[in-house]
Design a protein around this motif. Structure first.
Motif, short mmCIF file in Angstrom:
data_model
loop_
_atom_site.label_atom_id
_atom_site.label_comp_id
_atom_site.label_asym_id
_atom_site.label_seq_id
_atom_site.Cartn_x
_atom_site.Cartn_y
_atom_site.Cartn_z
N GLN A 162 -23.16 75.23 20.28
CA GLN A 162 -22.03 75.48 21.19
C GLN A 162 -21.48 76.87 20.92
N VAL A 163 -21.38 77.66 22.01
CA VAL A 163 -20.78 78.98 21.89
C VAL A 163 -19.30 78.79 21.64
N PRO A 164 -18.76 79.41 20.58
CA PRO A 164 -17.36 79.14 20.24
C PRO A 164 -16.34 79.67 21.24
N LEU A 165 -16.62 80.78 21.87
CA LEU A 165 -15.65 81.38 22.79
C LEU A 165 -16.38 81.82 24.06
N VAL A 166 -15.86 81.43 25.19
CA VAL A 166 -16.44 81.83 26.47
C VAL A 166 -15.34 82.32 27.38
N GLU A 167 -15.41 83.60 27.70
CA GLU A 167 -14.39 84.21 28.56
C GLU A 167 -14.89 84.22 30.00
N SER A 168 -13.95 84.08 30.94
CA SER A 168 -14.29 84.12 32.36
C SER A 168 -13.09 84.60 33.16
N GLY A 169 -13.32 84.91 34.42
CA GLY A 169 -12.24 85.24 35.33
C GLY A 169 -12.09 86.71 35.67
N GLY A 170 -12.88 87.56 35.05
CA GLY A 170 -12.79 88.98 35.35
C GLY A 170 -13.32 89.31 36.73
N GLY A 171 -13.17 90.57 37.11
CA GLY A 171 -13.66 90.99 38.41
C GLY A 171 -13.11 92.35 38.78
N LEU A 172 -13.32 92.70 40.04
CA LEU A 172 -12.84 93.96 40.59
C LEU A 172 -11.61 93.70 41.43
N VAL A 173 -10.55 94.43 41.18
CA VAL A 173 -9.31 94.24 41.91
C VAL A 173 -8.65 95.59 42.14
N GLN A 174 -7.90 95.70 43.20
CA GLN A 174 -7.17 96.94 43.47
C GLN A 174 -5.91 97.01 42.61
N ALA A 175 -5.47 98.21 42.37
CA ALA A 175 -4.22 98.40 41.62
C ALA A 175 -3.10 97.61 42.29
N GLY A 176 -2.30 96.97 41.46
CA GLY A 176 -1.23 96.12 41.98
C GLY A 176 -1.63 94.66 42.14
N ALA B 245 -12.49 79.58 27.11
CA ALA B 245 -12.83 78.21 26.71
C ALA B 245 -13.19 78.21 25.23
N ALA B 246 -12.54 77.33 24.49
CA ALA B 246 -12.78 77.26 23.05
C ALA B 246 -12.68 75.81 22.59
N SER B 247 -12.93 75.60 21.32
CA SER B 247 -12.86 74.23 20.80
C SER B 247 -11.41 73.75 20.81
N LYS B 248 -11.27 72.44 20.82
CA LYS B 248 -9.94 71.84 20.81
C LYS B 248 -9.14 72.32 19.60
N THR B 249 -9.78 72.42 18.45
CA THR B 249 -9.08 72.84 17.24
C THR B 249 -8.53 74.24 17.38
N LEU B 250 -9.33 75.14 17.89
CA LEU B 250 -8.87 76.51 18.04
C LEU B 250 -7.71 76.60 19.02
N VAL B 251 -7.86 75.96 20.16
CA VAL B 251 -6.87 76.11 21.21
C VAL B 251 -5.54 75.49 20.78
N ALA C 263 -6.12 84.97 16.26
CA ALA C 263 -5.26 86.10 15.90
C ALA C 263 -5.83 86.85 14.70
N LEU C 264 -6.60 86.17 13.88
CA LEU C 264 -7.24 86.79 12.73
C LEU C 264 -8.64 87.29 13.04
N LYS C 265 -9.05 87.14 14.30
CA LYS C 265 -10.38 87.58 14.75
C LYS C 265 -11.46 86.96 13.87
N SER C 266 -11.34 85.67 13.63
CA SER C 266 -12.17 85.00 12.64
C SER C 266 -13.40 84.31 13.23
N VAL C 267 -13.53 84.37 14.54
CA VAL C 267 -14.65 83.70 15.20
C VAL C 267 -15.58 84.78 15.77
N SER C 268 -16.85 84.44 15.87
CA SER C 268 -17.78 85.40 16.48
C SER C 268 -17.32 85.76 17.89
N TRP C 269 -17.40 87.03 18.22
CA TRP C 269 -16.95 87.48 19.53
C TRP C 269 -17.88 86.94 20.62
#
Length: 114
Positions: free
Chosen positions: A1-15, A23-29, A98-104
């Motif tokens: 299981q990948v420990p951290l999965v980021e999503s939601g980025g994209g291209l947007v205009q200023a403003g 998405a992370a494990s229940k313990t982390l969140v 906050a301690l950056k303790s998980v693989s990026w």
């Protein structure tokens, strides 16, 4: 299981707005101080926002008043609502403890056009 999965980025205009989700494990969140970070090529990764284990948020000065970090314990995610986006917010966004303790994770690209 990948420990951290980021999503939601994209291209947007200023403003515009985007909502990032980590998405992370229940313990982390649920019991760990978590943060969002961002990085542009050639520069070190910087802290954008931290949410403490108790739910208290702190923000970098550059995003204060525009970004909101939150937890969703039902979905086991840490989210970042980004409003009033500026071109200088363009970066790859990552989450970690906050301690950056998980693989990026892979991060999610946010591009704000002027």
């Amino acid at each position: 299981q990948v420990p951290l999965v980021e999503s939601g980025g994209g291209l947007v205009q200023a403003g515009g707005s985007l909502r990032l989700s980590c998405a992370a494990s229940k313990t982390l969140v649920r019991v760990t101080a978590m943060g969002w970070y961002r990085q542009v090529p050639g520069k070190p990764r910087e802290t954008v926002a931290i949410i403490s284990a108790g739910g208290t948020p702190t923000y970098a000065g550059a995003v204060k008043g525009r970004f909101t970090i939150s937890r969703d314990n039902n979905k086991n995610t840490v989210d970042l609502q980004m409003n009033s986006l500026k071109p200088e917010d363009t970066a790859v966004y990552y989450c970690n403890t906050a301690l950056k303790s998980v693989s990026w994770g892979q991060g999610t690209q946010v591009t704000v056009s002027s």
